[in-house]
Design an enzyme around this catalytic site. Structure first.
Site, PDB file in Angstrom:
ATOM      1  N   LYS A   9       1.033  -1.227  -0.111  1.00  0.00           N
ATOM      2  CA  LYS A   9       0.122  -0.056   0.014  1.00  0.00           C
ATOM      3  C   LYS A   9       0.864   1.269  -0.014  1.00  0.00           C
ATOM      4  O   LYS A   9       2.079   1.128   0.683  1.00  0.00           O
ATOM      5  CB  LYS A   9      -0.805   0.106   1.367  1.00  0.00           C
ATOM      6  CG  LYS A   9      -2.088   0.902   1.285  1.00  0.00           C
ATOM      7  CD  LYS A   9      -2.804   0.813   2.604  1.00  0.00           C
ATOM      8  CE  LYS A   9      -3.699   1.743   2.834  1.00  0.00           C
ATOM      9  NZ  LYS A   9      -4.579   1.362   4.123  1.00  0.00           N
ATOM     10  N   SER A  31      -9.771   1.043   2.865  1.00  0.00           N
ATOM     11  CA  SER A  31      -8.835   2.097   2.135  1.00  0.00           C
ATOM     12  C   SER A  31      -7.737   1.120   1.230  1.00  0.00           C
ATOM     13  O   SER A  31      -7.306   1.959   0.196  1.00  0.00           O
ATOM     14  CB  SER A  31      -8.077   3.126   2.829  1.00  0.00           C
ATOM     15  OG  SER A  31      -7.168   2.527   3.834  1.00  0.00           O
ATOM     16  N   SER A  36      -9.932  -1.349   7.016  1.00  0.00           N
ATOM     17  CA  SER A  36      -9.064  -1.301   5.821  1.00  0.00           C
ATOM     18  C   SER A  36      -8.297  -2.284   5.051  1.00  0.00           C
ATOM     19  O   SER A  36      -8.060  -2.327   4.046  1.00  0.00           O
ATOM     20  CB  SER A  36      -8.415   0.087   5.954  1.00  0.00           C
ATOM     21  OG  SER A  36      -8.709   1.342   5.512  1.00  0.00           O
TER      22      SER A  36
HETATM   23  N1  GLN Z   1     -13.157   3.120   6.193  1.00  0.00           N
HETATM   24  C1  GLN Z   1     -12.891   3.742   7.555  1.00  0.00           C
HETATM   25  C2  GLN Z   1     -12.555   5.228   7.391  1.00  0.00           C
HETATM   26  O1  GLN Z   1     -12.881   5.652   6.493  1.00  0.00           O
HETATM   27  C3  GLN Z   1     -11.583   2.748   7.707  1.00  0.00           C
HETATM   28  C4  GLN Z   1     -10.386   3.132   7.097  1.00  0.00           C
HETATM   29  C5  GLN Z   1      -9.134   2.345   7.573  1.00  0.00           C
HETATM   30  O2  GLN Z   1      -9.168   1.427   8.243  1.00  0.00           O
HETATM   31  N2  GLN Z   1      -8.070   3.102   7.130  1.00  0.00           N
HETATM   32  O3  GLN Z   1     -11.838   5.486   8.192  1.00  0.00           O
END
Ligand code: GLN
Length: 485
Positions: A78, A153, A177
């Site tokens: 990532k 994400s 995420s």
């Molecule tokens: N979807 C969640 C957010 O938008 C989790 C994102 C994540 O785990 N980085 O914060």
């Protein structure tokens, strides 16, 4: 089977037997990336030169008889992991030309074992999102259905595995995420206990929630990757100094008598029928394998999303203050004075979702509102933690869906942030509680989309959830299904 279809342990077998070289394996991956990348968009940066140099070094190690299970395995990261000398954007225009001077500990650990870096993967901007649509570097599509989101994400980290553009990847999980994109793309993804893996060199979103973890094709690979990255790091004061177990050895296949909790709050009326059916089948499977089921309650589940969006945004507003065009980040060229320069740089560098979160977080922390929002959220977080502590007095693991529906369509929720936030309802409580959970493929919807099951473990109970996930995998075939691409 093509090289790009293999797992880490399968490719390791071929490398060790000299059926294929690391350079050949890497060449096959790079060709695959080139072939499918225009359709998928998993990568922000492909690093072919780095990959081939890593592969040549790996071949020398293999020839010298020093092959580790990760030597010569083509991986991707990532774009939130710092990589020395290689552009790291975190999915943001703010960092479009940022070249880090050092690498994240987790990547260093994989490198030391001889892993090969294929490139840096697409993600939501600063890891804020559930669909990869907030990336400043273009859409990433779900390889199972190119009209749908891969999740977020760590969308690129999951899509790259489903599209067979990497053998395994690393992601980060602040509220789901790793697990949610793994679920939507039919891969395995594990969020370790807070403190299990070093976050040194990982761009911070919400520091009391962020964790690094693997996305892989099967549970054995997940155990291999976790074992490689886990462990204390003096450079991260939140990493815990407890020994790293042999996670692969934990995959004994024996789950007789394992007590699995089913939280009533997660099996709600609105659950997608295909998801419900997949969970019912999974429960049946576990019963046959000798597990026992216990109905449990996590009574504060309803408050988790609201609590998360106060704590995560508050921490983000503080963490993202460093991108001011001076210390880090894009600097606007057309500004008169310092204040104007900082304002313009931040206005131009950040996208809409990141701005929304900085504003929410700044508001929650401001004097006069701090007690009503941030402090209150911290108290509710403690209640959510206690829910888990109590539940784990009677069970070894907790089984839930990863997400309430399979992957949604690109554009479907992008203009409705609240709907987007609610899609993480089953993953967020785990981060608030600081414990570990794994997502494993557990079915396909009527329209052929992957459905993931989540197994939540006790703090530092990664061995147990891996063992339970592995036993399920041995008894089912979901992990062998491939995206039609
Ligand atoms: N979807 C969640 C957010 O938008 C989790 C994102 C994540 O785990 N980085 O914060």
């Amino acid at each position: 089977m093509e090289i790009f279809d293999l797992t880490i342990h399968e490719l390791h077998g071929k490398l060790k037997a000299k059926e294929v070289s690391a350079v050949e394996a890497t060449g096959a991956m790079l060709a695959r990336i080139e072939a499918v990348e225009p359709k998928v968009g998993s990568f922000i940066t492909v690093t072919p030169e780095q990959a081939l140099a890593d592969a040549e070094a790996a071949d020398r190690r293999i020839a010298a008889g020093e092959a580790d299970v990760l030597t010569g395995i083509p991986l991707a990261l990532k774009d939130i992991f710092l990589t020395e000398g290689i552009r790291t954007t975190c999915g943001s225009r703010m960092l479009h030309n940022f070249i880090p001077p050092y690498s994240a500990t987790s990547w260093e650990r994989l490198r030391e074992r001889g892993a090969v870096l294929l490139g840096k993967l697409n993600q939501d901007e600063f890891a804020m999102g559930s669909s990869n649509e907030s990336s400043a570097f273009g859409i990433c599509r779900n390889p199972w259905d190119l009209t749908r989101i891969p999740g977020g994400s760590s969308g690129g980290s999951a899509a790259a595995i489903a599209a067979r553009q990497a053998i395994a990847t690393l992601g980060t999980d602040t509220g789901g995420s790793i697990r949610q994109p793994a679920s939507h793309c039919g891969c395995v993804g594990l969020k370790p206990t807070y403190g299990r893996v070093s976050r040194y060199g990982v761009i911070a979103y919400a520091s009391s929630l962020d964790q690094v973890g693997p996305l892989t094709r099967d549970v054995t690979d997940c155990a291999i990757m976790l074992g490689a990255v886990a462990g204390h790091d003096p450079k991260d004061s939140t990493s815990v100094d407890t020994p790293v177990p042999d996670y692969v050895a934990a995959l004994s296949g024996d789950i007789k008598g394992l007590r699995i909790g089913l939280p009533g709050e997660y099996f709600i009326a609105g659950l997608d029928p295909d998801v419900q059916a997949a969970m019912d089948r999974a429960i049946e499977n576990y019963r046959r394998l000798g597990a026992e089921f216990v109905d449990i309650s996590l009574p504060h589940t309803d408050y988790a999303v609201a609590t998360y969006y106060l704590i995560a945004t508050a921490e983000a507003s503080s963490n993202l203050a460093r991108y001011d065009g001076v210390r880090f980040g894009h600097r606007s060229p057309q500004a008169g004075g310092l204040i104007e320069m900082m304002t313009r740089s931040r206005s131009e560098g950040f996208g809409a979702e990141v701005k929304r979160r900085i504003m929410l977080g700044t508001y929650a922390l401001s004097s006069g509102y701090y007690d009503a929002y941030y402090l209150k959220a911290q108290k509710v977080r403690t209640l959510i933690m206690q829910d888990f502590i109590q539940a784990f007095e009677g069970v070894d693991v907790i089984l839930t869906p990863v997400a309430p529906t399979p992957a949604f369509r690109i554009g479907e929720k992008v203009n409705d942030p609240l709907q987007m936030y609610l899609s993480d309802i089953f993953t967020i409580p785990v981060n608030l509680a600081g414990t570990c959970a794994i997502a494993v493929p557990a079915g396909l919807s009527a329209s052929g989309l992957p459905i993931g099951m989540q197994l939540i473990g006790k703090p530092f109970g990664e061995e147990t959830i891996l063992r339970a996930a592995h036993a399920f995998e041995q008894a089912t075939e979901w992990h062998t299904k491939r995206a039609p691409l």
